[in-house]
Design a protein around this motif. Sequence first.
Motif, short mmCIF file in Angstrom:
data_model
loop_
_atom_site.label_atom_id
_atom_site.label_comp_id
_atom_site.label_asym_id
_atom_site.label_seq_id
_atom_site.Cartn_x
_atom_site.Cartn_y
_atom_site.Cartn_z
N MET A 1 0.85 -1.20 0.00
CA MET A 1 0.00 0.00 0.00
C MET A 1 0.88 1.25 0.00
SD MET A 1 -2.84 1.81 0.35
CE MET A 1 -4.12 0.62 0.71
N ARG A 2 0.62 2.13 -0.94
CA ARG A 2 1.32 3.41 -0.99
C ARG A 2 0.29 4.53 -0.92
NH1 ARG A 2 5.87 2.76 -5.82
NH2 ARG A 2 6.90 0.91 -4.97
N ILE A 3 0.53 5.47 -0.01
CA ILE A 3 -0.37 6.61 0.15
C ILE A 3 0.43 7.89 -0.08
CG2 ILE A 3 -1.72 7.95 1.79
CD1 ILE A 3 -2.92 5.52 2.85
N LEU A 4 -0.11 8.74 -0.92
CA LEU A 4 0.49 10.05 -1.19
C LEU A 4 -0.36 11.13 -0.54
CD1 LEU A 4 2.78 11.48 -2.80
CD2 LEU A 4 1.08 11.83 -4.62
N ILE A 5 0.28 11.97 0.27
CA ILE A 5 -0.40 13.10 0.90
C ILE A 5 -0.01 14.37 0.13
CG2 ILE A 5 -0.79 14.35 3.04
CD1 ILE A 5 -1.54 11.36 3.13
N TYR A 6 -1.02 15.12 -0.28
CA TYR A 6 -0.79 16.33 -1.08
C TYR A 6 -1.32 17.51 -0.30
CZ TYR A 6 -0.69 19.12 -5.43
OH TYR A 6 -0.44 20.05 -6.42
N GLY A 7 -0.46 18.50 -0.07
CA GLY A 7 -0.91 19.65 0.71
C GLY A 7 -0.09 20.89 0.44
N MET A 8 -0.68 22.02 0.77
CA MET A 8 0.00 23.30 0.69
C MET A 8 1.10 23.37 1.75
SD MET A 8 0.38 26.41 -0.41
CE MET A 8 -1.01 27.04 -1.33
N GLN A 9 2.14 24.14 1.49
CA GLN A 9 3.14 24.40 2.52
C GLN A 9 2.47 25.06 3.73
OE1 GLN A 9 5.44 26.75 -0.26
NE2 GLN A 9 7.20 25.40 -0.03
N THR A 132 -11.40 6.48 10.94
CA THR A 132 -12.38 5.79 10.09
C THR A 132 -12.02 5.94 8.62
OG1 THR A 132 -14.13 6.15 11.72
CG2 THR A 132 -14.81 5.67 9.45
N THR A 133 -11.67 7.16 8.23
CA THR A 133 -11.31 7.42 6.84
C THR A 133 -10.06 6.65 6.44
OG1 THR A 133 -12.29 9.63 6.87
CG2 THR A 133 -10.60 9.22 5.20
N MET A 134 -9.05 6.66 7.30
CA MET A 134 -7.80 5.99 6.95
C MET A 134 -7.98 4.47 6.91
SD MET A 134 -6.12 8.53 6.21
CE MET A 134 -4.85 7.43 5.56
N ALA A 135 -8.82 3.93 7.78
CA ALA A 135 -9.09 2.49 7.75
C ALA A 135 -9.79 2.12 6.44
CB ALA A 135 -9.94 2.08 8.95
N ARG A 136 -10.68 2.98 5.99
CA ARG A 136 -11.36 2.74 4.72
C ARG A 136 -10.38 2.71 3.56
NH1 ARG A 136 -12.96 6.26 1.00
NH2 ARG A 136 -12.78 8.08 2.39
N LEU A 137 -9.34 3.51 3.66
CA LEU A 137 -8.33 3.55 2.60
C LEU A 137 -7.33 2.40 2.69
CD1 LEU A 137 -7.46 7.37 2.39
CD2 LEU A 137 -9.13 6.06 1.06
N GLY A 138 -7.39 1.64 3.78
CA GLY A 138 -6.46 0.52 3.93
C GLY A 138 -5.21 0.86 4.72
N TRP A 139 -5.25 1.97 5.48
CA TRP A 139 -4.10 2.38 6.29
C TRP A 139 -4.60 2.61 7.72
CZ3 TRP A 139 0.90 2.99 4.22
CH2 TRP A 139 1.87 3.47 5.10
#
Length: 215
Positions: A1-9, A132-139
């Motif tokens: 499983m690979r998760i990419l987090i995208y965010g503003m500085q 809950t959200t992260m568990a749904r994503l598999g993390w």
Amino acid sequence: MRILIYGMQSSGATAFTLFLAQRPDCLALVDVLNNYAAPRVSTDMDMVMKVQMTTAYPLAVHMERFRPDRVVLLLRDPHDNYQSLRTKNYRNHSGLMEEKFLILDQVFAERDTFDAVIRYEDFVARDPSIPTTMARLGWPVEDSFYTYQRRHDEVIGALWQHMPDLFERLELNFGNVQGRAVSESYRDKPRLPEVEERLRSLCPRLLAYYRDIRP
């Protein structure tokens, strides 16, 4: 499983990525610096990586290189984000600060294309929707992750053990994460009229969204 987090500085995306990196069996690049694209990796281990919104590398470039299974957008109230970022010496690196907020508003308009959208404010408030959200994503995450027990040296050690070549390809960074636990100390900055006026032209959609949900 690979998760990419995208965010503003200065959005808190690094802190959120370090939170996800508390899993002892994963690899993590908690903050890919703005002058780098996401590195290509060949590991089979679970991995989380955070990249920044800049004019240098669009999200599509980071995705093509990292090949994530899930992509998460991290949002922060633009008032707080703007006031925090404008104090940083890197605010105009890899694009002017104003250009980055224009990108942010466009990304927000396309938020339905992400696997999940996490608000910084919910994260630091330890809202139960986050696990809950992260568990749904598999993390899956645990409450203990909020205390950052897995520190920088352990995260770097795991990278060195499994991907030593990475150290020759980019600079490792941990952003501005402060303290040993997730904290609400840095949210809810004063509402400044001049910032409000600037944000109306830079990111009107995100500004309106936060205005609607703000208590």
